[in-house]
Design a protein around this motif. Structure first.
Motif, mmCIF file in Angstrom:
data_model
loop_
_atom_site.group_PDB
_atom_site.id
_atom_site.type_symbol
_atom_site.label_atom_id
_atom_site.label_comp_id
_atom_site.label_asym_id
_atom_site.label_seq_id
_atom_site.Cartn_x
_atom_site.Cartn_y
_atom_site.Cartn_z
ATOM 1 N N PRO A 71 63.830 110.609 36.932
ATOM 2 C CA PRO A 71 66.338 110.671 37.532
ATOM 3 C C PRO A 71 66.073 110.025 38.499
ATOM 4 C CG PRO A 71 64.654 112.779 38.418
ATOM 5 C CD PRO A 71 63.593 112.302 37.247
ATOM 6 N N TRP A 75 73.987 109.922 37.234
ATOM 7 C CA TRP A 75 73.883 111.455 35.697
ATOM 8 C C TRP A 75 73.454 110.136 34.952
ATOM 9 C CZ3 TRP A 75 73.966 116.028 37.008
ATOM 10 C CH2 TRP A 75 73.788 116.948 38.140
ATOM 11 N N GLN A 76 72.189 110.892 34.588
ATOM 12 C CA GLN A 76 71.523 110.619 33.215
ATOM 13 C C GLN A 76 70.900 111.258 31.919
ATOM 14 O OE1 GLN A 76 68.186 107.200 34.016
ATOM 15 N NE2 GLN A 76 68.265 108.631 35.241
ATOM 16 N N VAL A 84 61.644 117.799 33.270
ATOM 17 C CA VAL A 84 62.438 117.450 34.286
ATOM 18 C C VAL A 84 61.861 117.793 35.281
ATOM 19 C CG1 VAL A 84 64.617 117.723 35.828
ATOM 20 C CG2 VAL A 84 64.558 117.825 33.145
ATOM 21 N N SER A 88 65.447 118.281 40.614
ATOM 22 C CA SER A 88 66.085 117.735 40.171
ATOM 23 C C SER A 88 67.120 118.424 39.726
ATOM 24 C CB SER A 88 65.736 117.177 39.271
ATOM 25 O OG SER A 88 64.534 116.422 38.970
ATOM 26 N N LYS A 102 69.869 114.992 37.645
ATOM 27 C CA LYS A 102 69.887 113.621 38.815
ATOM 28 C C LYS A 102 69.381 113.921 39.757
ATOM 29 C CE LYS A 102 73.992 114.887 41.718
ATOM 30 N NZ LYS A 102 75.093 114.104 42.058
#
Length: 400
Positions: A71, A75-76, A84, A88, A102
């Motif tokens: 990340p 924001w993705q 993840v 995050s 993110k």
């Protein structure tokens, strides 16, 4: 929708933790890779080779699951299969329906990690876990991995589950309402249990056996039960105390219901193979003690407390195993035949009273005589089918 977003946010750390644990245990599993079944055949047909590859693929993680998402401070969208990293933010985009990730602000991340270097042992409630608990667990697990990676001898991944307190967290993952997380937890446990007595003992004390049996006894997907059965087999093998507890908890009844459940026929051979392993394991312990002229070694005393054969007879496994001989696959028949032989002393009378078993054996005898003749024409004096024919002939002789 807000409730769904909150749920996904709370689920993310658990998935993240299990993903990291699986990454660690995946290496362990491959480096100590034992066949899930003890019965093997040196000469296998292409069909059997394909089946074995499919079985192996089922027990190993999809590499996509292990792909780590990187990340940024923006924001993705999070694609399926991404793990993840700790630290995050995860949210649900209400407009697109996609999960987005993110990085945390540096000051918040620093606060989350504050104090983690004070000790390796996880200080969390193992009965329930919050998102912050799991973030801390993951951070400590990763911290220990980083420290040990510089050592000359690489750490034992299964032992790391004990050192960092992660084993109980994974065991509790069997209670998850999310099927995928339940499968991942079972896979990690199966890999960690294999040939690792310390982890097996810790798992028994942590209630792993009860949880595994509950999953097998309740309505679950076939995939989940495959993974859980894999973990159960790894926990019981070469661990007589666990085998005692398995019998006390009604494990044979659970497995009997499993093999008779509609849609679970594919697990029947795996269950029969486990029973074969447990029966012969005890026999080998007795033979070893006799060769060593030891009348009461501790290991033998433990196995003598495992009253498996009487339980198999009482629970109808003589008949169940005999009827599985009608399976069409040669590899399945091989395993069933060897299990029938291992149970012969206990089930001889039941076998003789079963007309279907005799008819099946006679039919298979004719089939394998023809296949063995073809092997002989190809220059194989004692090929695979010749060995199967020998097992059938021996059984028929014993049952006359």
């Amino acid at each position: 929708m807000p409730h769904q977003g909150l749920l996904l946010f709370r689920m993310a750390p658990l998935g993240m933790l299990l993903g990291m644990l699986m990454t660690s245990c995946f290496t362990f599993c491959l480096s100590h890779k034992n066949s899930e079944f003890a019965l093997t055949n040196p000469e296998e047909s292409s069909t059997k080779e394909t089946e074995r590859k499919e079985t192996t693929a089922e027990e190993e993680l999809d590499p996509k699951v292990l792909e780590v998402f990187h990340p940024t401070h923006e924001w993705q969208a999070l694609r399926p299969g991404h793990a993840v990293p700790a630290g995050s933010h995860v949210r649900l985009n209400l407009q697109t329906g996609a999960r987005e990730v993110k990085l945390q602000d540096e000051d918040k991340l620093r606060n989350n990690l504050k104090g983690l270097k004070k000790g390796k042992r996880l200080d969390i409630n193992t009965n329930t876990y919050t998102s912050q608990d799991l973030k801390s667990a993951l951070a400590k697990f990763k911290e220990g991995a980083d420290m040990d990676s510089s050592k000359e001898d690489k750490m034992d991944n299964a032992q790391d589950l004990l050192s960092f307190g992660g084993l109980q967290v994974v065991i509790n993952g069997l209670n998850s309402t999310e099927p995928l997380l339940k499968e991942y937890a079972a896979f990690v446990l199966g890999a960690a249990f294999s040939s690792n007595p310390k982890v097996q003992v810790e798992a028994i004390e942590g209630g792993a056996l009860q949880k595994l049996l509950v999953v097998l006894a309740t309505e679950q997907s076939l995939t989940a039960k495959k993974k859980v059965l894999f973990a159960l087999c790894s926990l019981l093998r070469h661990f007589p105390y666990a085998q005692q507890q398995f019998l006390k908890l009604g494990g044979l009844q659970v497995l009997r219901s499993l093999v008779q459940e509609k849609g679970m026929e594919v697990l029947a051979v795996r269950v029969v193979t486990l029973l074969y392993d447990l029966v012969t394991e005890k026999m080998f312990a007795e033979e070893e003690a006799e060769l060593m002229r030891e009348t009461s070694p501790e290991k033998l005393q433990q196995y003598r407390q495992v009253h498996l054969l009487p339980g198999l007879q009482e629970q109808g496994w003589c008949e169940i195993t005999a009827h599985l001989l009608a399976l069409p696959e040669h590899d399945a028949r091989e395993k069933v035949l060897q299990t029938l032989g291992a149970l012969l002393a206990t089930c001889r009378d039941r076998y003789r009273q079963d007309p279907q078993l005799n008819r099946t054996l006679v039919t298979l005898q004719a089939e394998y005589q023809a296949l063995a003749a073809l092997e002989l024409q190809d220059g194989e004096d004692e090929g695979y089918f010749w060995e199967l024919l020998g097992s059938i002939n021996s059984l028929l002789k014993e049952l006359r």
